[in-house]
Design an enzyme around this catalytic site. Structure first.
Site, PDB file in Angstrom:
ATOM      1  N   LYS A   1      40.794  20.365  17.366  1.00 42.02           N
ATOM      2  CA  LYS A   1      39.516  20.612  16.703  1.00 42.02           C
ATOM      3  C   LYS A   1      39.639  20.643  15.185  1.00 42.02           C
ATOM      4  O   LYS A   1      38.678  20.388  14.480  1.00 42.02           O
ATOM      5  CB  LYS A   1      38.899  21.902  17.229  1.00 42.02           C
ATOM      6  CG  LYS A   1      38.517  21.782  18.701  1.00 42.02           C
ATOM      7  CD  LYS A   1      37.577  22.874  19.144  1.00 42.02           C
ATOM      8  CE  LYS A   1      37.058  22.617  20.541  1.00 42.02           C
ATOM      9  NZ  LYS A   1      38.078  22.887  21.588  1.00 42.02           N
TER      10      LYS A   1
HETATM   11  C1  LIG Z   1      37.888  22.344  22.844  1.00 42.71           C
HETATM   12  C2  LIG Z   1      39.047  22.060  23.683  1.00 42.71           C
HETATM   13  C3  LIG Z   1      38.948  21.220  24.792  1.00 42.71           C
HETATM   14  C4  LIG Z   1      37.651  20.600  25.235  1.00 42.71           C
HETATM   15  O1  LIG Z   1      37.092  19.725  24.280  1.00 42.71           O
HETATM   16  P1  LIG Z   1      35.540  19.358  24.357  1.00 42.71           P
HETATM   17  O2  LIG Z   1      35.288  18.586  23.116  1.00 42.71           O
HETATM   18  O3  LIG Z   1      34.800  20.648  24.406  1.00 42.71           O
HETATM   19  O4  LIG Z   1      35.344  18.553  25.577  1.00 42.71           O
HETATM   20  C5  LIG Z   1      40.103  20.967  25.505  1.00 42.71           C
HETATM   21  N1  LIG Z   1      41.283  21.511  25.176  1.00 42.71           N
HETATM   22  C6  LIG Z   1      41.418  22.321  24.111  1.00 42.71           C
HETATM   23  C7  LIG Z   1      42.747  22.913  23.816  1.00 42.71           C
HETATM   24  C8  LIG Z   1      40.312  22.632  23.344  1.00 42.71           C
HETATM   25  O5  LIG Z   1      40.439  23.433  22.295  1.00 42.71           O
END
Ligand SMILES: *Cc1c(COP(=O)(O)O)cnc(C)c1O
Length: 474
Positions: free
Chosen positions: A120
């Site tokens: 993210k």
């Molecule tokens: C946010 C996240 C996800 C899921 O991603 P999305 O964009 O919500 O589908 C999967 N794994 C980790 C470690 C995350 O932080």
């Protein structure tokens, strides 16, 4: 580039106008009226670009109103080795999102070398720079209200900490995050960061954010903004690494690859869908879920059946413990052929019956869209972590393991499959120990994190309590 709402009830807007807000006023999500197109020849000339330049090339297609020089500055400021150099020893951090081959057909796209050790950061660090830029131009301030199941929260806070004109109010599910995730968020002492632990699960947190946002008077009075995965600037920034992964993997401009993507709110994999719509040669997009298999069920049946918090399981890939995928509406909007009336109909049905079923034409389009899905159990997750470690000496986190598991179930022989890495194993030490018998290495600079003092407010599932806290502290 013009943006419209999936529900069709608001005037068209520009990138700069939509990125500071959350949902559109009609309850829908903003989407570009048409996806920009990139020809294969143009694509091929992007091979030599640095990540920052590639990001500029891709994002300027979505943010043409910002001006190329602004986007260039934001990308160059954001995509540096210093910010994205926190991962495994020996990694080529200059690439920002290096591709790590496991064998000739399977590789991992490393997306987790940013400050919070999760993918993210890639979009969120950009968002921080973008918000500061837009706000200072307009002489405005913003109170970011968001919900996190773990990684969004820390990522947003590390992207926004210390930034001019921005405060962050972050709701997290009380007691449902890993120790590392808690320590990352709650140890931040920056005066513009406010952590609120809600006595409920992630969906409760997300619902609170939605409720507060639907109070338009409050929203306006306190300049409430969002950084959740519905934020368009985040999605657009995520599109970039699909291009980067493809460019690093292929041998010629016609080669198609498959991406396997651990999925919760459908943000990450939606970015892949958009890259495909733009012309990136993508064969399949594999949606990997854990035991919370709402999306797995949808891609097998055309039925989207959301669950309540009592039926949302606590799993060992906790960032995917989501039973309502907030970005999913953008994909369905495309599947209906941009028919916002139909989207309204489906989401009305979802509100009353907690499920909808696509009609035959729509289901046919889903099947042709390149999406497939696979789910993982705890046992499979552990097995894959151990297997990848034993076979390749590469340690992956539980979410990435779900992606690898799905890839092995759904890949097509002869076509390269790229698994998106979503976090580093250090964030989920307990599960790694269970899988491999040892604790994951802690990246340099993070050794003391768990011992730092923490600061958090605990609250019930009550929007008025949250609102008064924001009012007092904004
Ligand atoms: C946010 C996240 C996800 C899921 O991603 P999305 O964009 O919500 O589908 C999967 N794994 C980790 C470690 C995350 O932080």
């Amino acid at each position: 580039m013009i943006y419209v709402s999936t529900r069709g009830g608001v005037p068209a807007a520009t990138y700069s106008e939509i990125v500071l807000g959350g949902l559109a006023r009609d309850g829908g999500l903003y989407v570009p009226k048409e996806y920009p197109q990139v020809s294969k020849d143009t694509l091929w000339t992007w091979r030599s670009l640095s990540y920052a330049h590639l990001a500029m090339a891709v994002m300027s297609l979505f943010a043409d109103d910002l001006g190329r020089s602004v986007i260039a500055k934001l990308c160059q400021e954001t995509y540096t080795e210093k910010t994205f150099g926190h991962g495994r020893k020996g990694t080529d951090f200059a690439k920002i999102t290096p591709l790590h081959p496991l064998d000739s057909e399977l590789s991992i796209l490393e997306l987790s070398n940013g400050p919070t050790l999760a993918f993210k950061d890639i979009a969120m660090q950009y968002l921080g720079a973008l918000f500061e830029n837009l706000l200072s131009k307009r002489d405005e301030h913003l109170n970011i209200l968001a919900a996190t199941s773990g990684d969004t929260g820390s990522s947003a806070e590390y992207a926004m900490r210390g930034r001019e004109g921005i405060k962050v109010f972050m709701l997290s599910p009380y007691g449902r995050m890993s120790d590392f995730q808690k320590a990352q968020m709650y140890s931040l002492m920056d005066p513009n960061i406010f952590n609120i632990a809600i006595e409920g699960d992630f969906d409760d947190c997300q619902d609170l954010v939605k409720e507060i946002n639907s109070d338009l008077k409050f929203k306006k009075q306190y300049s409430i903004g969002a950084v959740n995965s519905i934020n368009w600037a985040r999605i657009a920034a995520q599109v970039v690494y699909y291009f980067s992964g493809w460019l690093q993997a292929v041998e010629d401009k016609d080669e198609e690859v498959t991406f396997s993507v651990p999925t919760g709110n459908f943000g990450d994999v939606l970015a892949g869908w958009i890259a495909k719509q733009m012309g990136l040669p993508i064969k399949r997009l594999i949606v990997a879920t854990n035991e919370n298999d709402v999306l797995y069920e949808f891609f097998r049946s055309g039925r989207y059946r959301i669950r309540d918090s009592a039926h949302t399981y606590k799993t060992s890939s906790p960032s995917m413990d989501i039973s309502k995928a907030s970005n999913f509406e953008r994909y369905i909007y495309d599947i209906t052929g941009h028919d916002s009336q139909r989207v309204n109909e489906l989401w009305d049905e979802l509100r009353t019956k907690k499920e909808f079923l696509l009609n035959a034409t729509e289901w046919q389009k889903v099947k042709e869209s390149g999406f497939v899905a696979a789910k993982s159990t705890h046992a499979e997750r552990l097995k894959r972590i151990r297997e990848v470690w034993d076979k390749y000496q590469f340690l992956v986190d539980p979410h990435t393991a779900d992606g690898i598991n799905a890839a092995l179930k759904q890949r097509i022989p002869g076509i390269k499959t790229i698994c998106l890495e979503t976090a580093l194993p250090a964030k989920f030490a307990g599960t790694i120990k269970e899988a491999c018998g040892f604790y994951p290495p802690i990246p340099e600079g993070y050794e003391n994190l768990l011992r730092l003092p923490q600061r958090v407010e605990v609250m019930g599932i009550d929007q008025d309590t949250v609102k008064s806290y924001i009012a007092e502290n904004s």
